[in-house]
Design a protein around this motif. Structure first.
Motif, mmCIF file in Angstrom:
data_model
loop_
_atom_site.group_PDB
_atom_site.id
_atom_site.type_symbol
_atom_site.label_atom_id
_atom_site.label_comp_id
_atom_site.label_asym_id
_atom_site.label_seq_id
_atom_site.Cartn_x
_atom_site.Cartn_y
_atom_site.Cartn_z
ATOM 1 N N LEU A 94 43.957 6.829 32.494
ATOM 2 C CA LEU A 94 45.164 6.237 31.941
ATOM 3 C C LEU A 94 46.390 7.038 32.371
ATOM 4 C CD1 LEU A 94 46.714 4.295 30.192
ATOM 5 C CD2 LEU A 94 46.014 5.612 28.169
ATOM 6 N N HIS A 95 46.289 8.345 32.318
ATOM 7 C CA HIS A 95 47.398 9.197 32.751
ATOM 8 C C HIS A 95 47.656 9.004 34.244
ATOM 9 C CE1 HIS A 95 49.427 12.938 34.026
ATOM 10 N NE2 HIS A 95 50.016 12.859 32.861
ATOM 11 N N ASP A 96 46.588 8.995 35.034
ATOM 12 C CA ASP A 96 46.737 8.828 36.482
ATOM 13 C C ASP A 96 47.361 7.482 36.828
ATOM 14 O OD1 ASP A 96 45.643 11.300 36.831
ATOM 15 O OD2 ASP A 96 43.696 10.601 37.556
ATOM 16 N N GLN A 97 46.942 6.449 36.092
ATOM 17 C CA GLN A 97 47.500 5.123 36.367
ATOM 18 C C GLN A 97 48.998 5.086 36.068
ATOM 19 O OE1 GLN A 97 46.931 1.996 33.621
ATOM 20 N NE2 GLN A 97 46.880 0.365 35.155
ATOM 21 N N LEU A 98 49.402 5.698 34.953
ATOM 22 C CA LEU A 98 50.816 5.704 34.599
ATOM 23 C C LEU A 98 51.648 6.454 35.632
ATOM 24 C CD1 LEU A 98 50.696 6.231 30.728
ATOM 25 C CD2 LEU A 98 51.523 4.203 31.942
ATOM 26 N N ALA A 213 68.098 -1.472 37.301
ATOM 27 C CA ALA A 213 66.722 -1.921 37.061
ATOM 28 C C ALA A 213 65.732 -0.824 37.415
ATOM 29 C CB ALA A 213 66.437 -3.181 37.885
ATOM 30 N N GLN A 214 65.996 -0.139 38.513
ATOM 31 C CA GLN A 214 65.121 0.954 38.934
ATOM 32 C C GLN A 214 65.109 2.067 37.897
ATOM 33 O OE1 GLN A 214 65.878 2.311 42.896
ATOM 34 N NE2 GLN A 214 64.244 3.799 42.878
ATOM 35 N N GLU A 215 66.280 2.451 37.413
ATOM 36 C CA GLU A 215 66.364 3.526 36.435
ATOM 37 C C GLU A 215 65.743 3.114 35.101
ATOM 38 O OE1 GLU A 215 66.919 6.866 34.230
ATOM 39 O OE2 GLU A 215 66.831 6.591 36.406
ATOM 40 N N ALA A 216 65.947 1.855 34.697
ATOM 41 C CA ALA A 216 65.367 1.386 33.434
ATOM 42 C C ALA A 216 63.845 1.398 33.494
ATOM 43 C CB ALA A 216 65.883 -0.016 33.113
ATOM 44 N N MET A 217 63.274 0.976 34.622
ATOM 45 C CA MET A 217 61.820 0.992 34.768
ATOM 46 C C MET A 217 61.303 2.421 34.822
ATOM 47 S SD MET A 217 59.002 -0.780 34.973
ATOM 48 C CE MET A 217 59.297 -2.459 35.571
ATOM 49 N N ARG A 218 62.017 3.280 35.540
ATOM 50 C CA ARG A 218 61.592 4.687 35.633
ATOM 51 C C ARG A 218 61.574 5.322 34.247
ATOM 52 N NH1 ARG A 218 62.815 9.326 34.795
ATOM 53 N NH2 ARG A 218 64.846 8.684 33.948
ATOM 54 N N ALA A 219 62.661 5.116 33.473
ATOM 55 C CA ALA A 219 62.746 5.701 32.138
ATOM 56 C C ALA A 219 61.647 5.160 31.226
ATOM 57 C CB ALA A 219 64.122 5.413 31.541
ATOM 58 N N HIS A 220 61.357 3.878 31.344
ATOM 59 C CA HIS A 220 60.307 3.248 30.525
ATOM 60 C C HIS A 220 58.948 3.876 30.796
ATOM 61 C CE1 HIS A 220 57.748 0.296 28.657
ATOM 62 N NE2 HIS A 220 57.346 -0.216 29.808
ATOM 63 N N LEU A 221 58.584 3.969 32.075
ATOM 64 C CA LEU A 221 57.267 4.500 32.420
ATOM 65 C C LEU A 221 57.190 6.005 32.151
ATOM 66 C CD1 LEU A 221 56.645 2.465 35.684
ATOM 67 C CD2 LEU A 221 55.498 2.163 33.490
ATOM 68 N N GLN A 222 58.285 6.719 32.365
ATOM 69 C CA GLN A 222 58.300 8.145 32.062
ATOM 70 C C GLN A 222 58.087 8.369 30.569
ATOM 71 O OE1 GLN A 222 58.470 10.810 34.267
ATOM 72 N NE2 GLN A 222 57.937 11.949 32.422
ATOM 73 N N ARG A 223 58.686 7.512 29.751
ATOM 74 C CA ARG A 223 58.489 7.624 28.304
ATOM 75 C C ARG A 223 57.027 7.404 27.938
ATOM 76 N NH1 ARG A 223 57.810 4.406 24.201
ATOM 77 N NH2 ARG A 223 58.184 2.496 25.394
ATOM 78 N N LEU A 228 51.915 9.503 25.945
ATOM 79 C CA LEU A 228 50.489 9.774 26.113
ATOM 80 C C LEU A 228 50.221 11.266 26.027
ATOM 81 C CD1 LEU A 228 47.603 8.867 26.750
ATOM 82 C CD2 LEU A 228 48.199 8.983 29.182
ATOM 83 N N GLU A 229 51.040 12.065 26.689
ATOM 84 C CA GLU A 229 50.829 13.508 26.675
ATOM 85 C C GLU A 229 50.991 14.082 25.268
ATOM 86 O OE1 GLU A 229 53.595 14.798 29.641
ATOM 87 O OE2 GLU A 229 52.198 14.389 31.306
#
Length: 234
Positions: A94-98, A213-223, A228-229
């Motif tokens: 799950l971590h690797d996929q994210l 859009a790029q920054e919003a997606m990056r922030a979403h996935l980083q969150r 998870l961590e």
């Protein structure tokens, strides 16, 4: 099976090979066939424009044959890597996929914003409405609803390579991981934040603002990675 082996062996050799040599190589790979059978298959490959007789002796790949072999090997390699990934433990995978999604989905969101269509926007609006209704009425979010939003972003891309890369990290065989991620999100009580993230992404795509859009997606996935961590360390 035999035709594939013949094409691959010709590609590996990089020089003309005769029927007897190809028959021996195919046998070593587990494809037993007579020399006459190999000769018939080679004639068939000639007819398909994938091989041709060399000036000296034997056969060589045509340009089209070389392209087909390269494409086939890429697909098989990708399938092999995906199969290996699906055998990892759930937590680690799950971590690797994210992390993998974080590497490709922001670029896909930017491309989607630049090449959005009315149909793509309507589908994204509907996906977001489903998420909104579930939170507003306290009902369970339909299975796969959050991933559907991300897949719709990818489908809106004009860049075929980006679409292919996102398709790998969001392959259906990995859907059970989303169930685990959904559980983590519920435990962390961050469903509403996920909806907010998706709203920001859609708003940027709707406006045609690629960088946003790029920054919003990056922030979403980083969150999600950080959620998870924190969950794993709690």
């Amino acid at each position: 099976m035999l035709e594939r082996l013949l094409l691959v062996e010709l590609d590996r050799a990089g020089r003309p090979l005769g029927g007897e040599v190809l028959q021996r190589l195919a046998a070593e790979r587990g494809a037993e066939a007579s020399v006459s059978t190999v000769a018939r298959r080679l004639r068939r490959l000639d007819q398909l424009g994938l091989t041709e007789a060399a000036l000296t002796d034997g056969r060589v790949l045509t340009r089209e044959g070389a392209r087909l072999v390269a494409s086939t090997l890429r697909v098989e390699r990708a399938a092999s890597l995906l199969a290996e990934a699906s055998e990892l433990s759930t937590d680690a995978q799950l971590h690797d996929q994210l992390v993998a999604r974080l590497a490709v989905e922001p670029a896909a969101a930017a491309d989607a914003a630049r090449h959005r269509s009315r149909l793509a926007l309507e589908e994204l609006e509907h996906s977001l409405a489903v998420h909104t209704d579930a939170l507003e009425y306290g009902t369970e979010l339909p299975r796969g609803a959050t991933l559907r939003f991300h897949r719709l972003i990818s489908a809106a891309c004009d860049n075929a390579l980006l679409r292919s890369m996102v398709a790998v990290v969001l392959d259906g065989s990995l859907d059970p991981l989303q169930s685990e991620l959904d559980r983590v999100i519920r435990v962390r009580d961050s469903d509403e934040q996920g909806l907010h993230d998706h709203s920001r992404i859609l708003d940027a795509v709707r406006k045609g603002d690629g960088p946003a859009a790029q920054e919003a997606m990056r922030a979403h996935l980083q969150r999600l990675v950080e959620e998870l961590e924190r969950y794993r360390n709690s």
